[in-house]
Design an enzyme around this catalytic site. Sequence first.
Site, PDB file in Angstrom:
ATOM      1  N   GLU A 136      -3.047   5.583 -20.531  1.00 49.77           N
ATOM      2  CA  GLU A 136      -3.973   4.822 -21.395  1.00 49.77           C
ATOM      3  C   GLU A 136      -4.099   3.385 -20.891  1.00 49.77           C
ATOM      4  OE1 GLU A 136      -4.836   6.101 -25.215  1.00 49.77           O
ATOM      5  OE2 GLU A 136      -2.745   6.577 -25.661  1.00 49.77           O
ATOM      6  N   GLU A 166      -0.445  14.294 -25.237  1.00 47.60           N
ATOM      7  CA  GLU A 166      -0.193  14.068 -26.670  1.00 47.60           C
ATOM      8  C   GLU A 166      -0.429  15.299 -27.539  1.00 47.60           C
ATOM      9  OE1 GLU A 166      -1.474  11.947 -24.601  1.00 47.60           O
ATOM     10  OE2 GLU A 166      -0.726   9.935 -25.022  1.00 47.60           O
TER      11      GLU A 166
END
Length: 719
Positions: A115, A135
């Site tokens: 990210e 995730e």
Amino acid sequence: MKNNTEQSSDLLVRRDQWGDVVVLAMNLPPVNRMSLSLRVALDNALTSVEQDDRIKAVVLMGAGKLFSAGADVSEFASGVALQSPNLRDLCNRLDSFSKLTVAAVHGSAFGGALELALACDYRLLECNSKVGLPEVTLGIIPGAGATQRLPRLTGISAALDVMVKGRPVKADEALRLNIVDQVTTSDNVIDKQSFRAAALAYTQSLLAQRAPLRHCADMACAIEEKDQRRLSEWRLQLDANPEQNLAALKCVDAVESSALMPLAQGLNNESLIVDQLAQSPQARALQHIFWAEREAGRIPGLTTNNQEQLPIRSVAVVGSGTMGTGIAINFIEANLPTRLLDTSTEAVENGWLRVLNHYQRQRKKGRLTAEQVHQKMALLTKCTHYQELAESDLVVEAVFENIEVKRSVFSALAEACRPDAILASNTSTLNLNDLAEHSGRSAQVIGLHFFSPAHIMKLLEVVRGEQTSDQVLLTCLQLAKRINKTPVVSGVCWGFIGNRMIEVWGRESYRLILEGATPKQIDSAQQAFGLAMGFLSMIDMAGIDVGVHARASNRSNLYDRDSTYAAIADVLYEQGHYGQKTGKGFYAYRDKQAIENESVLTVARSLADAHGIEQRNICEQEIQERCLFALINEGYRVLEDEIAYRASDIDVIYCQGFGFPRWRGGPMHYAREVGLPYVLQRLRHYQHALGKYGETWFQPSAKLVAEAEALERNTLVSS
Ligand code: NAD
């Protein structure tokens, strides 16, 4: 032409300036987790860069062995992860930064680390490194902007394929998908220094080309026709199991929103979804099992610091059948010279051929070259004499599941092997202490219970005998890692943790047929709960005969207590119906399709008559509760008997070895989710409702009762 080097006052982010480019190297060993201290240091470093007019570009990289291991999950429970600057703030800051930003990734960048990289203007990836956003496998979605930033770089379809599966992406694919902009070539990066030089050169070339800043807010993301199709396909596929796929479905929504709304709105939407998912039972379960897998195999007080390991340089496998050959493949894959022993030249030749066929199949699929097959097979030696095992550091016995046969093997091994060699048994159920005694060197004996297919299943039940030495145990736990397995330690009892408990699940499945449920009904109820396969289909696949033989060494404990015990399986066995291999078992098999086997219902009716059982309609809830709550009850007994070190070990065994749904977290975690007092109440219900059978098998474990009652007391106090 380095013109200025200064160490940042904050050692957590090392700052090196090269002309108009500054390198910010995150330096929080061991793996640059994005904990608050590192986030603050990075934020400060960005502020100082922003204020320095001489600097035109920033390279963000990792100072140690990798870029970053992502978010610091130990901060989640305390809420520190949300403290400012949190990862989301940092990503937003990087995304709108006024100078050119380049993420230079080596090692790996998963989750929060990717990210961070996605928020930079450009990304350079070391060619052996991987990136990914896993995730969803933890029941959540990326929460620092990746659901909005990645689709803007790769397009909707590719972003979905990466995020919904949560899979790792290798460098060449990452480049093809536009996740990164450049990958180093294999010969220009050999060490950290040269990677940093490559990162600098890349950044300087971007400056020379006047490469534009790429703020995500200015980047459009369109849904093309192919994306529309892909979105529908994913939804259709995931909707088949919405409970199981909760996070994946939400991930699809979040990715779609990157094309439907401006960045700021998309980011808000993403964080709303993350907050919602974090509260879900699925996220709790998936994160529980993730941590349980890391905890498994840790023995209190036993570490490589206080115990030396034995060297494992060459190994042997006795018994070249289904399991023996699978086990041998594990060792070959770890580059260990392996001897394969069986009773005859023909038997060992068959085993050797089975291994060769495995590798030939890999070659046909393009995964191995002929040369690689040759190299792997060169590690495997056939033999029929125990003397040939004299130099092996470890021998794994995988012969027939028969105590007499195994005893003779252990006696022969004791005679032939070096005194310090480890002697392991792959027995599924038999008494390891007995085998240890027959070896005359109990301290060197251990159970290494592989699951089938042994070269694929990650689980390894490591059975600690009464006399197994700490050194042998630790060596085997480390070896498990070398052969890429998840070790879970069990004490000695019939069936150890896994098979002892599955026996209970099987007992209920068999008995429910006598009480009037059909095999299909039972399997469907178990699958509706989330099991990969119903028990009766599983036993048809593994062989009804295998179960009958396995129970033989435990008859007094089972059959003497209950004359209906597994009666239906025994009759099918006597009739020669072993399951898939004979074409008939709990199901009949036509063209490999399972169809109802009418004769099972007839046998069940006559057994029910003979034992005075009144057949009735049985609902899905009863099937699920009886199998599951009996399994949980046995899990508590396993803990009571100190066979397992911790409840989460049982969960790992069930999720990895028996197809228990990960999103339920394993039976012991599920018990806490559904509420132990409720489990106790239902056990007591069946204990009374099922008459003598209930009294025999549904007696709640004392540990379960104590924990459930303590929980109830606490609830009363706090309300
Ligand atoms: P198998 O019948 O396929 O193979 C057994 C092999 O052992 C045969 O090749 C046989 O010739 C050889 N053998 C028998 N006696 C021997 C002796 N005295 N010396 C040397 N070799 C001998 O059996 P399998 O399914 O591979 O099971 C082997 C062991 O693994 C058993 O203890 C079983 O309980 C355990 N196990 C099996 C599974 C499974 O799913 N098949 C799973 C886990 C553990």
